[in-house]
Design a protein around this motif. Structure first.
Motif, PDB file in Angstrom:
ATOM      1  N   ASP B  57       1.008  -1.235   0.354  1.00 24.84           N
ATOM      2  CA  ASP B  57      -0.002  -0.029  -0.107  1.00 24.84           C
ATOM      3  C   ASP B  57       0.935   1.011   0.029  1.00 24.84           C
ATOM      4  OD1 ASP B  57      -1.913   2.205   0.382  1.00 24.84           O
ATOM      5  OD2 ASP B  57      -2.632   1.159   2.103  1.00 24.84           O
ATOM      6  N   LEU B  58       0.938   1.690  -1.008  1.00 27.52           N
ATOM      7  CA  LEU B  58       1.744   3.110  -1.194  1.00 27.52           C
ATOM      8  C   LEU B  58       1.002   4.296  -1.128  1.00 27.52           C
ATOM      9  CD1 LEU B  58       4.084   2.084  -4.310  1.00 27.52           C
ATOM     10  CD2 LEU B  58       4.531   2.043  -1.834  1.00 27.52           C
ATOM     11  N   ILE B  59       0.516   4.658   0.005  1.00 25.28           N
ATOM     12  CA  ILE B  59      -0.554   5.537   0.230  1.00 25.28           C
ATOM     13  C   ILE B  59      -0.037   6.957  -0.165  1.00 25.28           C
ATOM     14  CG2 ILE B  59       0.145   6.071   2.714  1.00 25.28           C
ATOM     15  CD1 ILE B  59      -2.805   5.913   3.192  1.00 25.28           C
ATOM     16  N   ARG B  96      -5.211   3.778  -6.302  1.00 21.96           N
ATOM     17  CA  ARG B  96      -5.671   3.297  -4.954  1.00 21.96           C
ATOM     18  C   ARG B  96      -7.247   3.333  -4.906  1.00 21.96           C
ATOM     19  NH1 ARG B  96      -5.934   4.339   0.223  1.00 21.96           N
ATOM     20  NH2 ARG B  96      -5.251   3.270   1.761  1.00 21.96           N
ATOM     21  N   ASP B  97      -7.728   4.418  -5.536  1.00 25.40           N
ATOM     22  CA  ASP B  97      -9.277   4.880  -5.456  1.00 25.40           C
ATOM     23  C   ASP B  97     -10.050   3.764  -6.536  1.00 25.40           C
ATOM     24  OD1 ASP B  97      -8.159   5.708  -7.655  1.00 25.40           O
ATOM     25  OD2 ASP B  97      -8.984   7.725  -7.640  1.00 25.40           O
ATOM     26  N   LYS B  98      -9.366   3.083  -7.117  1.00 25.32           N
ATOM     27  CA  LYS B  98     -10.107   2.129  -8.069  1.00 25.32           C
ATOM     28  C   LYS B  98      -9.140   0.761  -8.170  1.00 25.32           C
ATOM     29  CE  LYS B  98     -12.370   1.628 -12.529  1.00 25.32           C
ATOM     30  NZ  LYS B  98     -11.409   0.379 -13.232  1.00 25.32           N
ATOM     31  N   ARG B 139     -13.618 -11.408  11.866  1.00 23.22           N
ATOM     32  CA  ARG B 139     -14.312 -10.232  12.200  1.00 23.22           C
ATOM     33  C   ARG B 139     -14.699  -9.478  11.036  1.00 23.22           C
ATOM     34  NH1 ARG B 139     -14.722  -8.960  17.429  1.00 23.22           N
ATOM     35  NH2 ARG B 139     -15.155  -6.957  16.647  1.00 23.22           N
ATOM     36  N   GLN B 140     -15.521  -8.602  11.169  1.00 20.96           N
ATOM     37  CA  GLN B 140     -15.933  -7.378   9.950  1.00 20.96           C
ATOM     38  C   GLN B 140     -15.039  -6.308  10.155  1.00 20.96           C
ATOM     39  OE1 GLN B 140     -17.728  -7.782   7.073  1.00 20.96           O
ATOM     40  NE2 GLN B 140     -18.055  -9.850   7.513  1.00 20.96           N
ATOM     41  N   TYR B 141     -14.358  -5.735   9.489  1.00 21.38           N
ATOM     42  CA  TYR B 141     -13.385  -4.585   9.670  1.00 21.38           C
ATOM     43  C   TYR B 141     -14.011  -3.300   8.864  1.00 21.38           C
ATOM     44  CZ  TYR B 141     -10.204  -7.621  11.747  1.00 21.38           C
ATOM     45  OH  TYR B 141      -9.920  -8.681  12.695  1.00 21.38           O
ATOM     46  N   PRO B 142     -13.767  -2.276   9.476  1.00 27.74           N
ATOM     47  CA  PRO B 142     -14.465  -0.871   8.748  1.00 27.74           C
ATOM     48  C   PRO B 142     -13.710  -0.805   7.442  1.00 27.74           C
ATOM     49  CG  PRO B 142     -13.123  -0.467  10.611  1.00 27.74           C
ATOM     50  CD  PRO B 142     -13.427  -1.808  10.703  1.00 27.74           C
ATOM     51  N   ILE B 143     -12.485  -0.960   7.323  1.00 26.20           N
ATOM     52  CA  ILE B 143     -11.737  -1.019   5.916  1.00 26.20           C
ATOM     53  C   ILE B 143     -10.941  -2.186   6.228  1.00 26.20           C
ATOM     54  CG2 ILE B 143     -12.090   1.657   5.521  1.00 26.20           C
ATOM     55  CD1 ILE B 143      -9.045   1.705   6.224  1.00 26.20           C
ATOM     56  N   PRO B 144     -10.443  -2.736   5.030  1.00 28.61           N
ATOM     57  CA  PRO B 144      -9.454  -3.802   5.159  1.00 28.61           C
ATOM     58  C   PRO B 144      -8.227  -3.483   5.920  1.00 28.61           C
ATOM     59  CG  PRO B 144     -10.172  -3.577   2.699  1.00 28.61           C
ATOM     60  CD  PRO B 144     -10.769  -2.313   3.625  1.00 28.61           C
ATOM     61  N   PRO B 145      -8.024  -4.441   6.908  1.00 32.19           N
ATOM     62  CA  PRO B 145      -6.731  -4.085   7.940  1.00 32.19           C
ATOM     63  C   PRO B 145      -5.594  -3.776   7.242  1.00 32.19           C
ATOM     64  CG  PRO B 145      -7.804  -6.536   7.983  1.00 32.19           C
ATOM     65  CD  PRO B 145      -8.320  -5.847   6.991  1.00 32.19           C
ATOM     66  N   PHE B 146      -5.205  -4.299   6.153  1.00 25.99           N
ATOM     67  CA  PHE B 146      -3.613  -3.939   5.788  1.00 25.99           C
ATOM     68  C   PHE B 146      -3.431  -2.768   5.193  1.00 25.99           C
ATOM     69  CE2 PHE B 146      -1.240  -8.269   5.998  1.00 25.99           C
ATOM     70  CZ  PHE B 146      -1.553  -8.442   7.366  1.00 25.99           C
ATOM     71  N   ARG B 147      -4.686  -1.928   4.900  1.00 28.09           N
ATOM     72  CA  ARG B 147      -4.272  -0.666   4.405  1.00 28.09           C
ATOM     73  C   ARG B 147      -3.624   0.196   5.202  1.00 28.09           C
ATOM     74  NH1 ARG B 147      -9.211   1.014   0.332  1.00 28.09           N
ATOM     75  NH2 ARG B 147      -9.407  -1.065  -0.890  1.00 28.09           N
ATOM     76  N   LYS B 148      -3.111   1.227   4.872  1.00 28.87           N
ATOM     77  CA  LYS B 148      -2.029   1.883   5.741  1.00 28.87           C
ATOM     78  C   LYS B 148      -3.072   3.035   6.485  1.00 28.87           C
ATOM     79  CE  LYS B 148       1.942   0.805   5.337  1.00 28.87           C
ATOM     80  NZ  LYS B 148       2.983   0.838   4.401  1.00 28.87           N
ATOM     81  N   ASP B 149      -4.211   3.346   5.807  1.00 31.26           N
ATOM     82  CA  ASP B 149      -5.084   4.232   6.617  1.00 31.26           C
ATOM     83  C   ASP B 149      -5.985   3.416   7.837  1.00 31.26           C
ATOM     84  OD1 ASP B 149      -6.326   3.137   4.571  1.00 31.26           O
ATOM     85  OD2 ASP B 149      -7.376   5.049   3.671  1.00 31.26           O
ATOM     86  N   ASP B 151      -6.582   2.401  11.088  1.00 31.68           N
ATOM     87  CA  ASP B 151      -5.876   3.020  12.397  1.00 31.68           C
ATOM     88  C   ASP B 151      -6.039   1.544  13.295  1.00 31.68           C
ATOM     89  OD1 ASP B 151      -4.844   3.986  14.561  1.00 31.68           O
ATOM     90  OD2 ASP B 151      -5.988   5.890  14.448  1.00 31.68           O
ATOM     91  N   THR B 152      -4.855   0.953  13.458  1.00 34.47           N
ATOM     92  CA  THR B 152      -5.266  -0.231  14.318  1.00 34.47           C
ATOM     93  C   THR B 152      -5.072   0.072  15.713  1.00 34.47           C
ATOM     94  OG1 THR B 152      -2.635  -0.290  14.433  1.00 34.47           O
ATOM     95  CG2 THR B 152      -3.727  -2.000  12.847  1.00 34.47           C
ATOM     96  N   ARG B 153      -4.521   1.093  16.258  1.00 32.73           N
ATOM     97  CA  ARG B 153      -4.403   1.591  17.595  1.00 32.73           C
ATOM     98  C   ARG B 153      -5.884   1.884  18.131  1.00 32.73           C
ATOM     99  NH1 ARG B 153       0.382   5.058  19.909  1.00 32.73           N
ATOM    100  NH2 ARG B 153       1.190   3.304  18.592  1.00 32.73           N
ATOM    101  N   ARG B 154      -6.613   2.721  17.140  1.00 29.77           N
ATOM    102  CA  ARG B 154      -7.800   2.934  17.724  1.00 29.77           C
ATOM    103  C   ARG B 154      -8.799   1.786  17.470  1.00 29.77           C
ATOM    104  NH1 ARG B 154     -10.613   7.545  13.949  1.00 29.77           N
ATOM    105  NH2 ARG B 154      -9.130   8.896  14.915  1.00 29.77           N
TER     106      ARG B 154
END
Lengths: 191, 171
Positions: B57-59, B96-98, B139-149, B151-154
């Protein structure tokens, strides 16, 4: 056998028998399982302490959780714990089951295992040495003597809260409750 | 060997950049439209094994980089033999957006679990993949968990931190 304990043997034989013949099921979740083969084999020989590995949870009364707990393994841990006979003792090995350890901000690792199943003893460290298992076992003897290793009674008493936490972490569970959830059992009594 | 492959690549594909950081390892950067053709080209040259398919993920560049690592089981026996002992790294960036790319299952069948994994962890869709069902996650995640955005801590505070401890007051 220690002569001082003869009185205890007459007083509470079942407790003493449980204490000195812990049949352990090792749950190989993470790196901690590396420490277990030397513990159960000739190098450290856990049988000196009456600890012997068994094949299935239905033969075990000591549950050793070695290493981090992912969401998926939590499911297996709960099922394993519920299959064991009472009295059963759960010992978490390593810092990961305590508070997440080095996976404290991981998206998929359970942080506090005692929110989901009752834990009787913790072995801190990353990784603990095999000797730590024996320290834990001897400490567990003391706890059993004093009646403080009562995780299975707590599980029964607070089962509703445990089940709620399990469902919060895993979603809907595929297996029925171990104890009736509707009624409230008083004071940790068990039959 | 490397020089010959480089000349051949530059003659066949437009805008391809071939570099070699180490012995036996060649990195090929190509635009996504030509990736499939490039992989077919390598497969015909004897690179029959897809060792790894991964994503980065090159954000900052607003892109996902797909990395295909190809090797060959054939031995490097002669001058015109297939290039054994060579490791080929094929990289291509998709927006990244598509995040959609073509599946390479019909070229390398063992890409199937890799593509499922990337779909689950990065949210990249692979056209032509018939079974993009969940692979690892429970589990269901709000966005896919390996994306840089992500926020694992939150996420940890919100989800695992909100689960109450078992206290004496409960029952």
């Amino acid at each position: 056998m220690d002569r001082n304990q003869i009185a205890k043997w007459f007083k509470e034989p079942s407790k003493m028998a449980n204490k000195y013949s812990l049949h352990a099921i090792y749950f190989c979740t993470g790196c901690g399982i590396i420490e277990v083969p030397p513990v159960i084999t000739a190098r450290w020989d856990a049988e000196r302490f009456g600890v012997i590995p068994v094949a299935t949870p239905r033969q075990a009364n000591l549950f050793l959780i070695t290493g981090y707990v992912s969401v998926k393994t939590l499911k297996a841990i709960i099922r394993t714990y519920e299959q064991m006979y009472e009295p059963k003792y759960a010992v978490a090995f390593g810092s990961c089951p305590i508070n997440g350890g080095m996976y404290w901000d991981s998206y998929n690792t359970i942080k506090h295992l005692d929110k989901y199943i009752p834990i009787d003893g913790w072995i801190a460290g990353c990784m603990p040495r095999p000797e730590a298992i024996f320290v834990a076992v001897t400490h567990l003897w003391t706890l059993i003597d004093k009646g403080m290793a009562n995780g299975y009674e707590r599980y029964k008493k607070y089962y509703r809260a445990y089940r709620r936490n399990q469902e919060l972490a895993l979603g809907k569970l595929e297996w029925p409750p171990l104890y009736p959830i509707g009624e409230h059992t008083e004071g940790g009594e068990c039959d | 060997m490397i020089e010959q492959l480089k000349r051949e690549l530059e003659a066949t594909f437009k805008g391809v950049s071939v570099t070699s950081e180490a012995d036996r390892r060649i990195t090929v950067v190509v635009d996504p439209l030509q990736t499939i053709a490039l992989l077919r080209f390598f497969k015909d040259r004897g690179f029959s094994h897809l060792a790894l398919l991964s994503a980065v993920d090159l954000i900052d560049k607003h892109a996902f980089e797909l990395v295909y690592i190809l090797t060959s089981y054939a031995e490097d026996t002669g001058e015109d033999a297939v290039p054994g002992e060579l490791i080929l790294v094929v990289k291509s960036m998709i927006p990244r957006d598509k995040p959609t790319f073509k599946s390479v299952i019909n070229i390398y069948p063992n890409a199937e679990p890799y593509e499922r994994e990337i779909h689950e962890l990065f949210g990249i869709h692979f056209d032509g993949h018939r079974r993009l069902t969940p692979l690892f996650l429970e589990r269901q995640y709000p966005i896919p968990p390996f994306r840089k955005d992500f926020d694992t801590r939150r996420y940890v505070e919100d989800v695992f931190g909100s689960i109450p401890a078992i206290g004496d007051e409960e029952g």
